[in-house]
Each structure stands twice: as structure tokens, then as C-alpha cells.
Enzyme design. Structure first.
Site, PDB file in Angstrom:
ATOM      1  N   HIS A   7       0.920  -1.210  -0.083  1.00 33.10           N
ATOM      2  CA  HIS A   7       0.033  -0.032   0.033  1.00 33.10           C
ATOM      3  C   HIS A   7       0.879   1.420   0.055  1.00 33.10           C
ATOM      4  O   HIS A   7       1.237   1.690   1.044  1.00 33.10           O
ATOM      5  CB  HIS A   7      -0.893  -0.146   1.319  1.00 33.10           C
ATOM      6  CG  HIS A   7      -2.063   0.822   1.259  1.00 33.10           C
ATOM      7  ND1 HIS A   7      -3.234   0.643   1.254  1.00 33.10           N
ATOM      8  CD2 HIS A   7      -1.994   2.443   1.123  1.00 33.10           C
ATOM      9  CE1 HIS A   7      -3.860   1.754   1.352  1.00 33.10           C
ATOM     10  NE2 HIS A   7      -3.168   3.087   1.117  1.00 33.10           N
ATOM     11  N   HIS A  58       1.359   4.995  -1.889  1.00 36.05           N
ATOM     12  CA  HIS A  58       0.990   5.949  -2.713  1.00 36.05           C
ATOM     13  C   HIS A  58       2.244   6.647  -3.747  1.00 36.05           C
ATOM     14  O   HIS A  58       2.691   7.775  -3.333  1.00 36.05           O
ATOM     15  CB  HIS A  58       0.409   7.259  -2.040  1.00 36.05           C
ATOM     16  CG  HIS A  58      -0.919   7.016  -1.445  1.00 36.05           C
ATOM     17  ND1 HIS A  58      -2.240   7.016  -1.983  1.00 36.05           N
ATOM     18  CD2 HIS A  58      -1.380   6.462  -0.167  1.00 36.05           C
ATOM     19  CE1 HIS A  58      -3.271   6.909  -1.348  1.00 36.05           C
ATOM     20  NE2 HIS A  58      -2.445   6.207  -0.257  1.00 36.05           N
ATOM     21  N   GLY A  69      -4.748  15.763  -0.952  1.00 31.00           N
ATOM     22  CA  GLY A  69      -5.611  16.818  -1.674  1.00 31.00           C
ATOM     23  C   GLY A  69      -6.977  17.102  -1.055  1.00 31.00           C
ATOM     24  O   GLY A  69      -7.569  17.917  -1.485  1.00 31.00           O
ATOM     25  N   TYR A 112     -10.536   5.556  -4.362  1.00 34.11           N
ATOM     26  CA  TYR A 112     -11.512   5.625  -3.400  1.00 34.11           C
ATOM     27  C   TYR A 112     -12.998   5.340  -4.060  1.00 34.11           C
ATOM     28  O   TYR A 112     -13.829   4.491  -3.347  1.00 34.11           O
ATOM     29  CB  TYR A 112     -11.606   7.006  -2.755  1.00 34.11           C
ATOM     30  CG  TYR A 112     -10.724   6.995  -1.347  1.00 34.11           C
ATOM     31  CD1 TYR A 112      -9.586   6.143  -1.169  1.00 34.11           C
ATOM     32  CD2 TYR A 112     -10.963   7.948  -0.498  1.00 34.11           C
ATOM     33  CE1 TYR A 112      -9.034   6.322   0.006  1.00 34.11           C
ATOM     34  CE2 TYR A 112     -10.203   8.168   0.633  1.00 34.11           C
ATOM     35  CZ  TYR A 112      -9.048   7.213   0.902  1.00 34.11           C
ATOM     36  OH  TYR A 112      -8.393   7.457   1.857  1.00 34.11           O
ATOM     37  N   ARG A 164     -15.577  10.023   3.103  1.00 29.06           N
ATOM     38  CA  ARG A 164     -14.910  10.420   1.621  1.00 29.06           C
ATOM     39  C   ARG A 164     -15.526   9.307   0.650  1.00 29.06           C
ATOM     40  O   ARG A 164     -14.993   9.068  -0.384  1.00 29.06           O
ATOM     41  CB  ARG A 164     -13.584  10.528   1.561  1.00 29.06           C
ATOM     42  CG  ARG A 164     -12.924  11.646   2.303  1.00 29.06           C
ATOM     43  CD  ARG A 164     -11.572  11.610   2.733  1.00 29.06           C
ATOM     44  NE  ARG A 164     -11.277  10.516   3.677  1.00 29.06           N
ATOM     45  CZ  ARG A 164     -10.102  10.115   3.998  1.00 29.06           C
ATOM     46  NH1 ARG A 164      -9.023  10.844   3.767  1.00 29.06           N
ATOM     47  NH2 ARG A 164     -10.014   9.338   5.238  1.00 29.06           N
ATOM     48  N   HIS A 217      -9.945   0.306   1.778  1.00 29.92           N
ATOM     49  CA  HIS A 217      -9.595   1.305   2.727  1.00 29.92           C
ATOM     50  C   HIS A 217     -10.875   1.449   3.721  1.00 29.92           C
ATOM     51  O   HIS A 217     -12.002   1.501   3.135  1.00 29.92           O
ATOM     52  CB  HIS A 217      -9.577   2.512   2.010  1.00 29.92           C
ATOM     53  CG  HIS A 217      -9.737   4.023   2.895  1.00 29.92           C
ATOM     54  ND1 HIS A 217      -8.505   4.867   3.250  1.00 29.92           N
ATOM     55  CD2 HIS A 217     -10.966   4.381   3.596  1.00 29.92           C
ATOM     56  CE1 HIS A 217      -9.303   5.584   4.005  1.00 29.92           C
ATOM     57  NE2 HIS A 217     -10.531   5.640   4.262  1.00 29.92           N
ATOM     58  N   ASP A 266       1.230   2.762   3.841  1.00 27.15           N
ATOM     59  CA  ASP A 266       0.389   3.803   3.294  1.00 27.15           C
ATOM     60  C   ASP A 266       1.230   5.096   3.028  1.00 27.15           C
ATOM     61  O   ASP A 266       1.134   6.208   3.223  1.00 27.15           O
ATOM     62  CB  ASP A 266      -0.684   4.244   4.391  1.00 27.15           C
ATOM     63  CG  ASP A 266      -1.976   4.997   3.669  1.00 27.15           C
ATOM     64  OD1 ASP A 266      -2.025   5.292   2.786  1.00 27.15           O
ATOM     65  OD2 ASP A 266      -2.346   5.773   4.616  1.00 27.15           O
TER      66      ASP A 266
END
Length: 392
Positions: free
Chosen positions: A70, A72, A78, A139, A172, A204, A291
Site C-alpha cells: 500500500h 502512494h 488533496g 476511493y 470520503r 480502505h 500507506d
């Protein structure tokens, strides 16, 4: 992973002080040929005149290089506007922690970032010597894809090994219905089957009251096997961790703990793993990930953005070291949390996560404090003394 002929030796003989494969072995010599482990033994030799590089690591411990499922790689964030987009990660930052393999992921922002950006970053890391894969999607539901179809993404793009990170129990999230979730997981499964992949769905988990209930319902109401569904961030709160422990026991399923630098109201990875073990979850059903380069946003009770920090992968290694040093797990089981078990979760168990003949020569060399000193990816030393890789 392919390397150019002048960037990696054809044959390498690694002489370590100790070897965990992940189980402890009496053998400490590792013969590497063309990026894979050819043989293990003691006092191994090759015929005179063969093109050979010898790596003397007699003071170090060799373990299967770590796998971070995991990351990014293009940067996350953001949630607080354009000025809060996190930076991407470099190959040097990855391999300095003993990590040879990463899986890139998109999160909240799939507007200014896209699966195409993610694929480009993954291929850039591969060019720099790291073994990198990615999840398609983000997401939101329906998830963004490269080809316009989940099955085609999985079938046609080698670097894509699953779907993620779909957000659940989070403000989210797209709040997908049970039917939408079932369709996503089913499409991922079929597309992966066509390409001979595991095709996991990486979910998530936020701090919403529903917790893991959407995944419980998915596994109860459909024929989807638990091994295809991986919830992450399950240590976000004590209540969620309790839910995760029950979920793992009920379905004999894996759960992924995040190595938060500052867990806030949740638990750090060390405490979370210890708590899961105490609640009867086998170590073989627990993994850890970083993460890293994702955002760690803070929201008030009304969901208003309050601030953000950028995650790093240093906490992953620090928490893993503590698990071994404080005897929460023996070394061979602890290696599973960030290597052997992760390889199995991702469907890479025939190539990665072990030091054995035929496996990729992905090896981390650790000092007495379990700190990575050298990292080899496909037999190529891309971190530490003797580095040959371009870790920009």
C-alpha cells in the site's frame, strides 16, 4: 524484473552471517544467477573464470526483502485543496527500508491523478530497479480504470494485480451498495483469472460506524472467497480493530495493519499486531503496510478538514523491528507480516517472500539492530555499499 546486461552481474555469490528464509537455515551462502536464487549452501564455489561478483555480508542477516502492498507512489492527499497534494516516492526511499516490492495505489484524489499517472510512476520505479505493481481504481465507485473496464485492466496490463483502494465506512467513500461491491469484486476476480493473477480487492476502512460490515455482508451473501478481500487501516480505532479481529476469525481472512507514525485515536502497528494476536488472530492472517506518501488528514466531528501530515515508510520498519526485538513474534513469523504472507496475499508466493531456489533474488541484509544495510532486487544491489542501481 529485466535489467540491462551492464547493470547487474550474471552470477552473484552472497555470503551472509545468518539466513532466515523465512525459517532459520544453517546455510548462509546464496548463489544468484540471472536475477534468481540458484542454490543455497555453505562454502559454495563456481568454476574459475565464470563472471562472478562476491558480496561479503558475513556480519549481516539475510531475509526475504520486504513487500509494501500500500504505497502512494504518485503521492496522495488533496483533501485540503491543491496545496495539500503529497509528493511521490523515489526508489531510494523505498529500498533504503529493505523493501524490494511495492504496490501503488490511488486514494481520495482520482481527479488530478489517474491510473495512467500511477502506471507511469510504477514503470519509472521499475526502471530504477524496484519491483513495482499497482491496483486499478481509487476511493470512488465506479472506479477509474485505464481501459474503461475492470476485467480488461486486469487481463491486459501486467502491472495491475488488483483493485484498490475502494473506500468504505468513510465520509470520503462513494457509499457503494452491496450490489455494487459484489459486482466490483466479481469483475476483478474474473479479469484476474483470465491473466492468471490473484486479483485482490484492497479496501480502505475509515472510522465510520459500519466498520467491516460491508465486507461481512459481501462474504456472507456471495461466493467470493475471503482471500480476495483485503481490508486495510484496521487499526484506525480500537473499535475497528476489535471488529477486524472478529472478522479475521469468523472468515479465516487476512487483515492489513497500517504503520501510522502517529496513530492518534488508533493504535500503532506494533500495538495493533499484538492486540490481534491476543484476540486469537493467527499471525498468518495479519499483514502490515505503510500507506507511505499518502496523506494523514485530520477532520473535525462535522467532517471539516483541519490539517494534514505526509506518511512515510520508516514507521513500518520501526514497528516490525520492535515486534522482533520485544519478542512479540519470532523472527520467521515476523518476516511473514511484511514479506512472506504479503507475497501470498498478492498472489506472488511462487516468486517472492522466500529465500529459496527458483525465487526472485530479492534480499534484505540487516544489521544486529535489524536495520537494512543492503537491499538486493532480482540480484541487483540497489541500496547500500556496492550499489549498482539508479535510485534517483
Amino acid at each position: 524484473m529485466p535489467t540491462s546486461p551492464d547493470s547487474a552481474p550474471l552470477i552473484t555469490l552472497l555470503r551472509a552471517g545468518r539466513l532466515f528464509a523465512p525459517q532459520p537455515l544453517a546455510e548462509t551462502d546464496i548463489l544468484i544467477a540471472d536475477g534468481r536464487i540458484a542454490a543455497l549452501g555453505n562454502g559454495l564455489e563456481v568454476p574459475a573464470g565464470w563472471p562472478l561478483t562476491v558480496v561479503d555480508a558475513g556480519a549481516l542477516t539475510a531475509v526475504p526483502a520486504f513487500i509494501d502492498q500500500h504505497v502512494h507512489v504518485t503521492g496522495g492527499g488533496g483533501e485540503g485543496g491543491w496545496g495539500t497534494r503529497c509528493p511521490g516516492i523515489s526508489a531510494a526511499e523505498i529500498v533504503s527500508m529493505g523493501i524490494a516490492t511495492v504496490v501503488g495505489v490511488l486514494g481520495t484524489d482520482s481527479v488530478s491523478r489517474s491510473p495512467a499517472d500511477l502506471l507511469a510512476a510504477v514503470r519509472g520505479l521499475r526502471a530504477d530497479g524496484v519491483c513495482a505493481y499497482m491496483y486499478t481504481g481509487a476511493y470512488r465507485v465506479p472506479p477509474p480504470t485505464l481501459t474503461g473496464d475492470l476485467q480488461r485492466d486486469l487481463a491486459w496490463i501486467p502491472e495491475i494485480i488488483g483493485l484498490g483502494e475502494i473506500a468504505l465506512s468513510d465520509h470520503r467513500s462513494s457509499q457503494p451498495s452491496p450490489q455494487e461491491l459484489a459486482r466490483l469484486v466479481s469483475d476483478t476476480r474474473v479479469g484476474a483469472m483470465l491473466a492468471g493473477k490473484r486479483g485482490i480487492c484492497h479496501f480502505h476502512l475509515g472510522d465510520g460506524d459500519s466498520g467491516l460490515e460491508p465486507l461481512r455482508r459481501l462474504l456472507t451473501d456471495t461466493e467470493i472467497p475471503p482471500e480476495q478481500v483485503i481490508p486495510t487501516h484496521v487499526n484506525r480505532s480500537p473499535a475497528l480493530l476489535d471488529d477486524a479481529a472478529d472478522y479475521a476469525r469468523t472468515f479465516d481472512a487476512c487483515v492489513d495493519v497500517t504503520a501510522f507514525e502517529d496513530p492518534g485515536d488508533g493504535l500503532g502497528a506494533y500495538d495493533a499486531v499484538a492486540a490481534l494476536l491476543a484476540r486469537g488472530v493467527p499471525a498468518e492472517r495479519i499483514t502490515m503496510s505503510s500507506d507511505c506518501n499518502g496523506s494523514l488528514p485530520e477532520f473535525d466531528a462535522a467532517g471539516r478538514y483541519q490539517g494534514m501530515r505526509v506518511a512515510r515508510n520508516t514507521a513500518l520498519i520501526a514497528d516490525w523491528q520492535r515486534l522482533v526485538q520485544e519478542a512479540a513474534l519470532p523472527m520467521e513469523q515476523a518476516i511473514g507480516l511484511i514479506s512472506t504472507r504479503v507475497a501470498s496475499v498478492l498472489g506472488l508466493q511462487g516468486r517472492k517472500g522466500r529465500i529459496a531456489a527458483g525465487y526472485d533474488a530479492d534480499i534484505a541484509l540487516l544489521d544486529d539492530d535489524l536495520q537494512p544495510v543492503k537491499t538486493l532486487v532480482a540480484g541487483r544491489c540497489i541500496f547500500g555499499p556496492g550499489t549498482t542501481g539508479a535510485t534517483r
